[in-house]
Every structure is written in structure tokens, then in C-alpha cells.
Scaffold this active site. Structure first.
Site, short mmCIF file in Angstrom:
data_model
loop_
_atom_site.label_atom_id
_atom_site.label_comp_id
_atom_site.label_asym_id
_atom_site.label_seq_id
_atom_site.Cartn_x
_atom_site.Cartn_y
_atom_site.Cartn_z
N LYS A 1 4.18 12.19 14.49
CA LYS A 1 5.66 11.56 14.06
C LYS A 1 7.03 12.73 12.85
O LYS A 1 7.75 14.01 13.74
CB LYS A 1 6.74 10.75 14.78
N SER B 1 -9.50 -3.59 0.93
CA SER B 1 -8.83 -4.06 0.27
C SER B 1 -7.94 -4.92 0.98
O SER B 1 -6.99 -5.62 -0.26
CB SER B 1 -7.45 -2.23 0.23
N ALA C 1 -5.33 -10.15 0.31
CA ALA C 1 -5.28 -12.09 1.23
C ALA C 1 -5.71 -12.98 -0.33
O ALA C 1 -4.78 -13.41 0.21
CB ALA C 1 -6.14 -11.86 2.21
N ARG D 1 2.75 7.54 3.50
CA ARG D 1 3.46 8.46 2.62
C ARG D 1 4.36 9.46 3.42
O ARG D 1 3.74 10.73 3.86
CB ARG D 1 2.14 8.25 1.60
N HIS E 1 10.01 2.15 -1.06
CA HIS E 1 9.06 1.31 0.35
C HIS E 1 9.91 0.40 1.41
O HIS E 1 10.83 0.23 1.36
CB HIS E 1 8.23 -0.05 -0.41
N GLU F 1 3.93 0.04 6.47
CA GLU F 1 4.88 0.43 5.12
C GLU F 1 4.65 1.51 5.39
O GLU F 1 3.73 2.35 5.11
CB GLU F 1 3.75 -0.47 3.89
N HIS G 1 -3.82 4.50 -9.86
CA HIS G 1 -4.31 3.40 -8.84
C HIS G 1 -6.07 3.87 -8.91
O HIS G 1 -6.21 3.20 -9.41
CB HIS G 1 -3.63 4.83 -7.13
P1 0O2 Z 1 -3.15 0.39 -2.18
O1 0O2 Z 1 -4.21 0.39 -2.22
O2 0O2 Z 1 -2.63 0.95 -2.39
O3 0O2 Z 1 -3.11 -0.39 -0.62
P2 0O2 Z 1 4.66 -7.68 -3.76
O4 0O2 Z 1 4.04 -8.90 -2.57
O5 0O2 Z 1 6.15 -7.56 -4.03
O6 0O2 Z 1 4.83 -9.31 -4.43
P3 0O2 Z 1 2.93 -6.16 -2.45
O7 0O2 Z 1 2.90 -6.57 -1.01
O8 0O2 Z 1 1.86 -5.76 -3.30
O9 0O2 Z 1 3.64 -7.70 -4.06
O10 0O2 Z 1 3.85 -4.84 -2.65
P4 0O2 Z 1 4.15 -4.05 -3.48
O11 0O2 Z 1 5.27 -3.61 -5.04
O12 0O2 Z 1 5.56 -3.19 -2.82
O13 0O2 Z 1 3.11 -2.99 -3.76
C1 0O2 Z 1 2.46 -2.81 -2.46
C2 0O2 Z 1 1.95 -1.12 -2.39
O14 0O2 Z 1 2.57 -0.13 -3.65
C3 0O2 Z 1 0.41 -1.18 -2.78
O15 0O2 Z 1 -0.28 -1.77 -1.90
C4 0O2 Z 1 -0.03 0.47 -3.74
O16 0O2 Z 1 -0.29 1.07 -2.53
C5 0O2 Z 1 1.95 0.39 -4.36
N1 0O2 Z 1 1.97 -0.12 -5.67
C6 0O2 Z 1 3.19 -1.25 -6.08
N2 0O2 Z 1 2.66 -1.44 -7.56
C7 0O2 Z 1 1.72 0.04 -7.78
C8 0O2 Z 1 1.63 0.37 -8.79
O17 0O2 Z 1 1.63 -0.20 -10.25
N3 0O2 Z 1 0.43 1.48 -9.37
C9 0O2 Z 1 0.71 2.32 -7.97
N4 0O2 Z 1 -0.21 3.19 -7.99
N5 0O2 Z 1 0.74 2.11 -7.08
C10 0O2 Z 1 1.78 0.54 -6.52
P5 0O2 Z 1 -1.50 -2.42 -2.66
O18 0O2 Z 1 -2.15 -3.38 -1.57
O19 0O2 Z 1 -1.85 -3.29 -3.69
O20 0O2 Z 1 -2.22 -1.81 -2.91
#
Ligand code: 0O2
Length: 267
Positions: free
Chosen positions: A23, A52, A57, A78, A121, A140, A156
Site C-alpha cells: 500500500k 526478539s 516479553a 518503517r 512512532h 508499529e 541497533h
Molecule cells: P527491535 O529489535 O527494533 O524490534 P516502552 O513501552 O515505551 O517502554 P518500547 O515498547 O520498547 O518501550 O517502545 P519504544 O521505546 O518506543 O521502542 C520501540 C522500538 O523503537 C524499539 O523496538 C526499536 O526498534 C526502536 N528504538 C527505541 N529506542 C531505540 C534506541 O535507543 N535505539 C535504536 N536503534 N532503536 C530504538 P525494540 O523491540 O526495542 O527493538
């Protein structure tokens, strides 16, 4: 505890990712065909790896049976933009879409994370139709610039390498790089209109050339072939001039000619 059928659990999320990529890519294509600047430059998507999901979890103390309810990013999209301004345009596009219902938003652009991470986000509900019927899932959507994406991809990987304990001296460098990304994005924004003008001219010219060549090819079957070869040579000559106005005039003349032939063949 029930056995987790991961493939069955993940199928609708996988489907959502694939559908949304199609889309959003189509949205880019529609903009290009109309010669309109698209605030989305690239679309990426991923289904979160089971490892992951389990790690997250565990980190968030979520029971495995609650994963679907409590993890919002099993399906991830993304959207990469060229300029910071585009991010907010994309947010507006998403808010207006009827197939996505926004549940929550986090603005890490104006509220950068301590790590230096910047991105916008959106968690949105999305409906999928599967063999088992209708299912609403959370997706997301991360929206960021090319430069922000570059930084976060590198960071990352380092988080993965150092198991989330990045050494201080590397953290510092990443922090300096994050500051440089802000400067870079601001610089790019300040020449945004120039860059957009250049890209629009390219798009207009590309669409015009495609139209002209389609017309020439169609007319080749209807009109005098020798005459069409001459017209083709004329096109190559005008193309070399690199003058958009001349090219536009040539296209209009060819359009009139094509209309004439179409009218003739109709009668
Ligand atoms: P992956 O491996 O990318 O899937 P919260 O509920 O707000 O406490 P949550 O759910 O982790 O925490 O939400 P947040 O902080 O909005 O982060 C969601 C995703 O954003 C992360 O998923 C990352 O993809 C990205 N992200 C957040 N913080 C960072 C960071 O400091 N550095 C990078 N590179 N990416 C970030 P995951 O599951 O952590 O990781």
C-alpha cells in the site's frame, strides 16, 4: 499452559506487514506518476523475530499468553523520509487513512531518547482477513529521515553486539554522531525547496519522455513509418537541448497528432 503455535500466531502479522508495504509503495508510485513530490522516500517492513519477541516479553515481564495483547510491534513498518518536515506530513497521511486507526503516538523527534535515538512512532490498528476470518492487530509504524535511519541501524547493531551494554567510549561517539545527524537534517531542510525543485524537474521530464515515446510507438503503427522515424529523430534532437519548455511543446504537438490519427481511425 497451552502450546504456542507460533506460525499461526504470526501469520496475520506477516500478512499485515506485506499488505502495508504494498500500500505505501503504491502511494509513492501514485505520487511519481502524477509528478507530485512524495514525503515517503522508502518503505521497509519486518515481522519481529520470535527470539526478539521472547526477549522483549521477558524484559517487560509479559506472560507468553499475553504477547499478542501487550506487544505492539510484532508487525513493524518503517517509512523513511528525506526531510524532517516530511515526517509530520506522513503522520498526517496515516491519521487520515481509513485502513489504519491510530492508537498511540510517540514523538522521539522533538523528544530525543537519551541514547540519541530519533524517530516518530505510531501504533495503529489494522484489519486482516485470513483463512480463519477477520482479525484486528496492532502495527508499529516508525517514521524517520534517511539520516536518522542510518544512525539507528548502526546503533541497533552495536546494541546487539554488546548485548545492550555498549561501552561508554562508543556510546559517546554515538551521541556525537546523533548530534551530527541533527545538524545534517537541519542543513538538508534549509535547502529542501532547491532539492525538491530539482527532483520535481527530473520527475516531470521523466514522465514527459515516457509519454512522448509511448505516443511515438503507438503512432508508428498508425501513421506513415518514415514520418514517424523523422519525428523520433526530432525528439532525440530536442532531448539533447535539455530544455523542458521545448520538450513540453514537442509533447503537445505529438498529442495533437495522435488525437488526429485516433479521430481518423474512429471514423
Ligand atoms: P527491535 O529489535 O527494533 O524490534 P516502552 O513501552 O515505551 O517502554 P518500547 O515498547 O520498547 O518501550 O517502545 P519504544 O521505546 O518506543 O521502542 C520501540 C522500538 O523503537 C524499539 O523496538 C526499536 O526498534 C526502536 N528504538 C527505541 N529506542 C531505540 C534506541 O535507543 N535505539 C535504536 N536503534 N532503536 C530504538 P525494540 O523491540 O526495542 O527493538
Amino acid at each position: 499452559m497451552e502450546i504456542q503455535l507460533w506460525r499461526e500466531i504470526l501469520t496475520p502479522y506477516d500478512q499485515a506487514v506485506k499488505e502495508l508495504i504494498v500500500k505505501f509503495e503504491h502511494l509513492i508510485k501514485e505520487h511519481k506518476e502524477k509528478g507530485i513530490y512524495c514525503p515517503i522516500e522508502q518503505v521497509k517492513g519486518r515481522l519481529k523475530a520470535i527470539s526478539s519477541i521472547l526477549d522483549k516479553a521477558q524484559k517487560k515481564n509479559i506472560e507468553i499468553s499475553q504477547i499478542e495483547k501487550k506487544l505492539d510491534d510484532i508487525a513493524g513498518i518503517r517509512l523513511i523520509c528525506q526531510f524532517v518536515e516530511d515526517i509530520y506530513k506522513v503522520v498526517e497521511i496515516i491519521r487520515k487513512r481509513s485502513d489504519l486507526r491510530v492508537v498511540s503516538e510517540k514523538d522521539y523527534i522533538n523528544h530525543m531518547k537519551d541514547s540519541g535515538y530519533r524517530s516518530y512512532h505510531i501504533i495503529a490498528e489494522y484489519d486482516v482477513e485470513t483463512l480463519k476470518g477477520h482479525k484486528t492487530i496492532n502495527v508499529e509504524i516508525q517514521i524517520r529521515t534517511l539520516a536518522m535511519d542510518f544512525w539507528s541501524t548502526i546503533e541497533h547493531s552495536l546494541q546487539y553486539k554488546y548485548k545492550k551494554n555498549i561501552p561508554d567510549h562508543i556510546r559517546e561517539r554515538l551521541s556525537r554522531a546523533a548530534d551530527a545527524i541533527i545538524v545534517l537534517d537541519n542543513e538538508m531542510s534549509s535547502v529542501r525547496s532547491e532539492i525538491m525543485d530539482a527532483q520535481n524537474s527530473f520527475l516531470i521530464q521523466a514522465n514527459m519522455v515516457a509519454d512522448i515515446l509511448t505516443n511515438i510507438q503507438n503512432l508508428y503503427h498508425l501513421a506513415n513509418k518514415r514520418e514517424m522515424l523523422k519525428i523520433q529523430d526530432e525528439f532525440y534532437r530536442i532531448y539533447k537541448e535539455d530544455n523542458l519548455e521545448h520538450l513540453e511543446r514537442f509533447r503537445r504537438e505529438l498529442d495533437l497528432m495522435a488525437e488526429g490519427y485516433r479521430a481518423q481511425s474512429y471514423h
